[in-house]
Design a protein around this motif. Structure first.
Motif, PDB file in Angstrom:
ATOM      1  N   LEU A  15     -63.326 -50.227  -7.675  1.00 17.07           N
ATOM      2  CA  LEU A  15     -62.520 -50.967  -7.733  1.00 17.07           C
ATOM      3  C   LEU A  15     -61.618 -50.272  -9.033  1.00 17.07           C
ATOM      4  CD1 LEU A  15     -60.401 -53.311  -7.584  1.00 17.07           C
ATOM      5  CD2 LEU A  15     -61.806 -54.580  -9.104  1.00 17.07           C
ATOM      6  N   VAL A  16     -62.544 -49.892 -10.235  1.00 22.45           N
ATOM      7  CA  VAL A  16     -62.076 -49.419 -11.481  1.00 22.45           C
ATOM      8  C   VAL A  16     -61.442 -48.374 -11.130  1.00 22.45           C
ATOM      9  CG1 VAL A  16     -62.712 -48.544 -13.770  1.00 22.45           C
ATOM     10  CG2 VAL A  16     -63.465 -50.747 -12.865  1.00 22.45           C
ATOM     11  N   ASP A  17     -62.289 -47.035 -10.419  1.00 23.88           N
ATOM     12  CA  ASP A  17     -61.549 -45.846  -9.944  1.00 23.88           C
ATOM     13  C   ASP A  17     -60.466 -46.087  -9.466  1.00 23.88           C
ATOM     14  OD1 ASP A  17     -63.892 -44.697 -11.166  1.00 23.88           O
ATOM     15  OD2 ASP A  17     -64.718 -44.283  -9.027  1.00 23.88           O
ATOM     16  N   ALA A  18     -60.149 -46.921  -8.562  1.00 23.36           N
ATOM     17  CA  ALA A  18     -58.762 -47.005  -7.904  1.00 23.36           C
ATOM     18  C   ALA A  18     -57.723 -47.430  -8.751  1.00 23.36           C
ATOM     19  CB  ALA A  18     -59.027 -47.924  -6.516  1.00 23.36           C
ATOM     20  N   LEU A  19     -57.935 -48.503  -9.610  1.00 21.18           N
ATOM     21  CA  LEU A  19     -56.939 -49.102 -10.527  1.00 21.18           C
ATOM     22  C   LEU A  19     -56.645 -48.045 -11.441  1.00 21.18           C
ATOM     23  CD1 LEU A  19     -58.322 -52.513 -10.554  1.00 21.18           C
ATOM     24  CD2 LEU A  19     -56.222 -51.600  -9.371  1.00 21.18           C
ATOM     25  N   TRP A  20     -57.590 -47.173 -11.851  1.00 19.47           N
ATOM     26  CA  TRP A  20     -57.376 -46.227 -13.098  1.00 19.47           C
ATOM     27  C   TRP A  20     -56.472 -45.037 -12.488  1.00 19.47           C
ATOM     28  CZ3 TRP A  20     -60.550 -41.516 -14.726  1.00 19.47           C
ATOM     29  CH2 TRP A  20     -60.525 -41.394 -15.899  1.00 19.47           C
ATOM     30  N   PHE A  21     -56.611 -44.798 -11.242  1.00 19.55           N
ATOM     31  CA  PHE A  21     -55.915 -43.856 -10.689  1.00 19.55           C
ATOM     32  C   PHE A  21     -54.459 -44.171 -10.320  1.00 19.55           C
ATOM     33  CE2 PHE A  21     -53.773 -42.369  -6.812  1.00 19.55           C
ATOM     34  CZ  PHE A  21     -53.498 -40.984  -6.834  1.00 19.55           C
ATOM     35  N   VAL A  22     -54.281 -45.439 -10.070  1.00 18.80           N
ATOM     36  CA  VAL A  22     -52.839 -46.376  -9.751  1.00 18.80           C
ATOM     37  C   VAL A  22     -52.271 -46.419 -11.066  1.00 18.80           C
ATOM     38  CG1 VAL A  22     -51.655 -48.214  -9.230  1.00 18.80           C
ATOM     39  CG2 VAL A  22     -53.401 -47.491  -7.759  1.00 18.80           C
ATOM     40  N   GLU A  23     -52.807 -46.709 -12.127  1.00 24.30           N
ATOM     41  CA  GLU A  23     -52.330 -47.012 -13.607  1.00 24.30           C
ATOM     42  C   GLU A  23     -51.944 -45.439 -13.992  1.00 24.30           C
ATOM     43  OE1 GLU A  23     -53.868 -48.447 -17.398  1.00 24.30           O
ATOM     44  OE2 GLU A  23     -53.077 -50.333 -16.189  1.00 24.30           O
ATOM     45  N   GLY A  24     -52.694 -44.307 -13.712  1.00 19.94           N
ATOM     46  CA  GLY A  24     -52.316 -43.319 -14.257  1.00 19.94           C
ATOM     47  C   GLY A  24     -51.137 -42.408 -13.351  1.00 19.94           C
ATOM     48  N   CYS A  25     -50.805 -42.701 -12.125  1.00 24.54           N
ATOM     49  CA  CYS A  25     -50.037 -42.033 -11.417  1.00 24.54           C
ATOM     50  C   CYS A  25     -48.565 -42.103 -11.952  1.00 24.54           C
ATOM     51  CB  CYS A  25     -49.758 -42.943 -10.185  1.00 24.54           C
ATOM     52  SG  CYS A  25     -51.182 -42.663  -8.914  1.00 24.54           S
ATOM     53  N   THR A  26     -47.894 -41.019 -12.178  1.00 26.32           N
ATOM     54  CA  THR A  26     -46.671 -40.567 -12.344  1.00 26.32           C
ATOM     55  C   THR A  26     -45.863 -41.276 -11.180  1.00 26.32           C
ATOM     56  OG1 THR A  26     -46.259 -38.634 -11.151  1.00 26.32           O
ATOM     57  CG2 THR A  26     -47.032 -38.573 -13.594  1.00 26.32           C
ATOM     58  N   MET A  30     -46.699 -42.003  -7.111  1.00 24.72           N
ATOM     59  CA  MET A  30     -46.731 -43.426  -6.406  1.00 24.72           C
ATOM     60  C   MET A  30     -45.388 -44.372  -7.035  1.00 24.72           C
ATOM     61  SD  MET A  30     -49.856 -46.141  -6.506  1.00 24.72           S
ATOM     62  CE  MET A  30     -50.194 -47.149  -5.356  1.00 24.72           C
ATOM     63  N   ASP A  31     -44.892 -44.812  -5.819  1.00 23.92           N
ATOM     64  CA  ASP A  31     -43.618 -45.581  -6.252  1.00 23.92           C
ATOM     65  C   ASP A  31     -43.909 -46.926  -7.450  1.00 23.92           C
ATOM     66  OD1 ASP A  31     -42.073 -48.288  -5.717  1.00 23.92           O
ATOM     67  OD2 ASP A  31     -40.843 -46.588  -5.160  1.00 23.92           O
ATOM     68  N   PRO A  32     -43.174 -46.698  -8.521  1.00 22.46           N
ATOM     69  CA  PRO A  32     -43.708 -47.759  -9.619  1.00 22.46           C
ATOM     70  C   PRO A  32     -43.711 -49.176  -9.017  1.00 22.46           C
ATOM     71  CG  PRO A  32     -42.211 -46.059 -10.402  1.00 22.46           C
ATOM     72  CD  PRO A  32     -42.095 -46.062  -8.981  1.00 22.46           C
ATOM     73  N   ASP A  33     -42.883 -49.435  -8.107  1.00 23.89           N
ATOM     74  CA  ASP A  33     -42.914 -50.858  -7.661  1.00 23.89           C
ATOM     75  C   ASP A  33     -44.147 -51.297  -6.865  1.00 23.89           C
ATOM     76  OD1 ASP A  33     -40.567 -51.655  -8.695  1.00 23.89           O
ATOM     77  OD2 ASP A  33     -39.175 -51.028  -6.796  1.00 23.89           O
ATOM     78  N   ASP A  34     -44.799 -50.176  -6.004  1.00 23.55           N
ATOM     79  CA  ASP A  34     -45.981 -50.333  -5.342  1.00 23.55           C
ATOM     80  C   ASP A  34     -47.199 -50.334  -6.158  1.00 23.55           C
ATOM     81  OD1 ASP A  34     -44.447 -50.211  -3.070  1.00 23.55           O
ATOM     82  OD2 ASP A  34     -44.781 -48.263  -2.433  1.00 23.55           O
ATOM     83  N   ALA A  35     -47.058 -49.520  -7.133  1.00 21.52           N
ATOM     84  CA  ALA A  35     -48.365 -49.413  -8.413  1.00 21.52           C
ATOM     85  C   ALA A  35     -48.416 -50.961  -9.068  1.00 21.52           C
ATOM     86  CB  ALA A  35     -47.798 -48.382  -9.438  1.00 21.52           C
ATOM     87  N   VAL A  38     -49.866 -53.392  -6.461  1.00 21.49           N
ATOM     88  CA  VAL A  38     -51.391 -53.234  -6.604  1.00 21.49           C
ATOM     89  C   VAL A  38     -52.057 -53.626  -7.655  1.00 21.49           C
ATOM     90  CG1 VAL A  38     -53.340 -51.546  -6.466  1.00 21.49           C
ATOM     91  CG2 VAL A  38     -51.439 -51.109  -5.091  1.00 21.49           C
ATOM     92  N   LEU A  39     -51.618 -53.318  -8.942  1.00 20.34           N
ATOM     93  CA  LEU A  39     -52.039 -54.061 -10.109  1.00 20.34           C
ATOM     94  C   LEU A  39     -51.933 -55.421 -10.266  1.00 20.34           C
ATOM     95  CD1 LEU A  39     -50.646 -51.210 -12.479  1.00 20.34           C
ATOM     96  CD2 LEU A  39     -53.284 -51.367 -11.621  1.00 20.34           C
ATOM     97  N   GLU A  40     -50.959 -55.797  -9.969  1.00 22.89           N
ATOM     98  CA  GLU A  40     -50.849 -57.389 -10.225  1.00 22.89           C
ATOM     99  C   GLU A  40     -51.575 -58.122  -8.778  1.00 22.89           C
ATOM    100  OE1 GLU A  40     -46.356 -58.048  -9.737  1.00 22.89           O
ATOM    101  OE2 GLU A  40     -46.136 -57.884 -11.761  1.00 22.89           O
ATOM    102  N   GLY A  41     -51.725 -57.769  -7.644  1.00 22.25           N
ATOM    103  CA  GLY A  41     -52.712 -58.100  -6.693  1.00 22.25           C
ATOM    104  C   GLY A  41     -53.900 -58.216  -7.224  1.00 22.25           C
ATOM    105  N   VAL A  42     -54.558 -57.225  -7.790  1.00 24.37           N
ATOM    106  CA  VAL A  42     -55.779 -57.236  -8.405  1.00 24.37           C
ATOM    107  C   VAL A  42     -56.063 -58.267  -9.491  1.00 24.37           C
ATOM    108  CG1 VAL A  42     -57.853 -55.996  -9.483  1.00 24.37           C
ATOM    109  CG2 VAL A  42     -56.495 -54.872  -7.547  1.00 24.37           C
ATOM    110  N   ALA A  43     -55.109 -58.274 -10.289  1.00 21.32           N
ATOM    111  CA  ALA A  43     -55.228 -59.390 -11.600  1.00 21.32           C
ATOM    112  C   ALA A  43     -55.241 -60.755 -10.747  1.00 21.32           C
ATOM    113  CB  ALA A  43     -54.015 -59.316 -12.457  1.00 21.32           C
TER     114      ALA A  43
END
Length: 91
Positions: A15-26, A30-35, A38-43
């Protein structure tokens, strides 16, 4: 391949690896809205954990941070609990 002491640890690492990747995407990666979705869904998901589950997860994140050699990933781990709503804001 690392050997994890428990399924919980393995899933937390994933989970941390996936979220760290998403948060670090340009924006190009990755589309910022999609990022944000994902982050809000996990939160939202982690705020639904019981008090005992939250405590266990927070402790696990602390252990992961203490063992992390990469400074940027360690910083992400150290801020995870606050950033994803695992701890209550006292203000």
């Amino acid at each position: 391949m690392p050997v994890y002491p428990s399924l919980t640890r393995a899933l937390a690492e994933a989970l941390v690896d996936a979220l760290w990747f998403v948060e670090g995407c340009t924006d190009e990666q990755m589309d910022p809205d999609d990022a944000v979705k994902v982050l809000e869904g996990v939160a939202h998901l982690v705020t639904q954990l019981s008090s005992d589950q939250r405590s266990e997860f927070i402790d696990l994140l602390g252990s992961m941070a203490a063992e992390e050699a990469d400074p940027s990933r360690r910083q992400f781990l150290e801020g995870f609990s606050d950033g994803f709503g695992l701890v209550e804001d006292d203000s």
